[in-house]
Design a protein around this motif. Structure first.
Motif, PDB file in Angstrom:
ATOM      1  N   PRO A 157       9.027   2.228   4.590  1.00 35.48           N
ATOM      2  CA  PRO A 157       8.321   1.895   5.832  1.00 35.48           C
ATOM      3  C   PRO A 157       9.215   1.667   7.041  1.00 35.48           C
ATOM      4  O   PRO A 157       8.700   1.365   8.125  1.00 35.48           O
ATOM      5  CB  PRO A 157       7.571   0.612   5.467  1.00 35.48           C
ATOM      6  N   VAL A 160       8.337   3.702  10.065  1.00 34.05           N
ATOM      7  CA  VAL A 160       7.087   3.267  10.700  1.00 34.05           C
ATOM      8  C   VAL A 160       7.351   2.077  11.617  1.00 34.05           C
ATOM      9  O   VAL A 160       6.756   1.956  12.694  1.00 34.05           O
ATOM     10  CB  VAL A 160       6.041   2.908   9.627  1.00 34.05           C
ATOM     11  N   LEU A 190      -0.742   0.618   8.562  1.00 33.24           N
ATOM     12  CA  LEU A 190       0.021   1.190   7.460  1.00 33.24           C
ATOM     13  C   LEU A 190       0.909   0.147   6.797  1.00 33.24           C
ATOM     14  O   LEU A 190       1.007   0.075   5.565  1.00 33.24           O
ATOM     15  CB  LEU A 190       0.857   2.364   7.977  1.00 33.24           C
ATOM     16  N   LEU A 191       1.558  -0.686   7.582  1.00 35.69           N
ATOM     17  CA  LEU A 191       2.386  -1.744   7.013  1.00 35.69           C
ATOM     18  C   LEU A 191       1.530  -2.747   6.239  1.00 35.69           C
ATOM     19  O   LEU A 191       1.948  -3.253   5.188  1.00 35.69           O
ATOM     20  CB  LEU A 191       3.162  -2.455   8.120  1.00 35.69           C
ATOM     21  N   TRP A 194       0.512  -1.147   2.932  1.00 38.07           N
ATOM     22  CA  TRP A 194       1.695  -0.905   2.109  1.00 38.07           C
ATOM     23  C   TRP A 194       2.195  -2.185   1.450  1.00 38.07           C
ATOM     24  O   TRP A 194       2.521  -2.203   0.251  1.00 38.07           O
ATOM     25  CB  TRP A 194       2.795  -0.276   2.951  1.00 38.07           C
ATOM     26  N   PHE A 232       3.098   6.412  -0.498  1.00 35.47           N
ATOM     27  CA  PHE A 232       3.200   6.090   0.926  1.00 35.47           C
ATOM     28  C   PHE A 232       2.506   7.153   1.762  1.00 35.47           C
ATOM     29  O   PHE A 232       1.852   6.859   2.758  1.00 35.47           O
ATOM     30  CB  PHE A 232       4.665   5.961   1.336  1.00 35.47           C
TER      31      PHE A 232
END
Length: 294
Positions: A157, A160, A190-191, A194, A232
């Motif tokens: 990540p 990102v 997304l974080l 994740w 991911f």
């Protein structure tokens, strides 16, 4: 962050902000397109109530403070052992991340309460927080003793995080750039998803706070590493679908309210004070209201 609860706390923080921004940015942008007025981004939104309540700014400060206290108290508060060597190095990196996010939250609070600050300082502090977040994760992932799966989870990540910081720079320079706000939202969403998965891969949820490693995942298996990398990508696909669905939901809601085919529009969001840094042109000027009412 070095526990199940730490990763879940981080996940909830990012998910709350991502959805909060979606339900504030998207209606604002849709209305600006219908009314042909200027869309203007905002780094923080107040609670939609009669009284101005900067709830987001408070949450941005509360969550990092809780995480910071957790890192300080874990494994004892001493940062140096009896031999004079540094200990809790991983926690020290986490504390620096929480610290800079706390600074951003405090700046957000001061801006929301109309304390005179340099313009754009709220954006600048957010950019600094996300930039150090990515840099610190890079160091953390390559610390000595990290196994392959954990290293991969914390490496994937990083891009990102930097992308989100760059999106913040674009918003700072051009507050009317809607795609930059969407990129920021996508990064946080997304974080959030994740780190939710990472919590279950790395740790057991019990006993609290979940510091025991998950024995069901072989941390050195190359197949697990490849699966983590592939997953991911699926997170990216899933979150793209979520953002699209929320945008269409906001569009449908406004159309159901009858806002799409009229010259006068009702507002879902609350106007921020001019000093708060969340400045934008009204969707309908006072002159237009008077002419439409007449």
């Amino acid at each position: 962050m070095g526990s199940f609860v730490g990763h879940i706390d981080e996940s909830i923080f990012f998910l709350l902000l991502a959805f909060w921004w979606m339900f504030n940015h998207f209606p604002r942008y849709i209305r600006s397109q219908w009314t042909r007025t200027e869309y203007r981004s905002c780094v923080s939104f107040p609670l939609p109530a009669k009284r101005y309540v900067p709830l987001e700014a408070y949450l941005k400060t509360f969550f990092p403070i809780a995480g910071l206290l957790g890192e300080i108290c874990s494994e004892g508060v001493a940062l140096v052992d009896a031999n004079g060597h540094f200990r809790k190095l991983s926690q020290m990196q986490h504390m620096s991340i929480y610290g800079i996010f706390i600074v951003h939250g405090l700046i957000d609070i001061m801006t929301s309460h109309r304390i005179p600050l340099p313009p754009g300082l709220d954006y600048l502090s957010a950019i600094a927080a996300m930039s150090w977040y990515g840099q610190s994760f890079s160091y953390h992932a390559h610390m000595h003793g990290k196994e392959m799966v954990e290293q991969t989870i914390h490496t994937v990540p990083i891009g990102v995080m930097y992308m989100t910081a760059i999106a913040g720079v674009m918003e700072l320079l051009n507050p009317g750039l809607f795609v930059a706000a969407v990129a920021r939202i996508f990064g946080f969403l997304l974080l959030g998803t994740w780190f939710f998965q990472a919590a279950f891969v790395l740790y057991l949820p019990y006993p609290w706070p979940g510091s025991d490693r998950n024995p069901n995942w072989d941390q050195t298996d190359a197949g697990n590493v490849n699966f983590i990398v592939a997953s991911f990508g699926y997170h990216m696909i899933m979150n793209s679908i979520i953002i699209t669905a929320v945008y269409l939901l906001c569009y449908a809601y406004l159309r159901i309210r009858g806002e799409g085919g009229r010259n006068q529009f009702r507002r879902l969001d609350v106007d921020c004070p001019e000093e708060s840094g969340c400045q934008f042109k009204p969707l309908l000027s006072s002159s237009s209201r008077s002419s439409s009412s007449s």
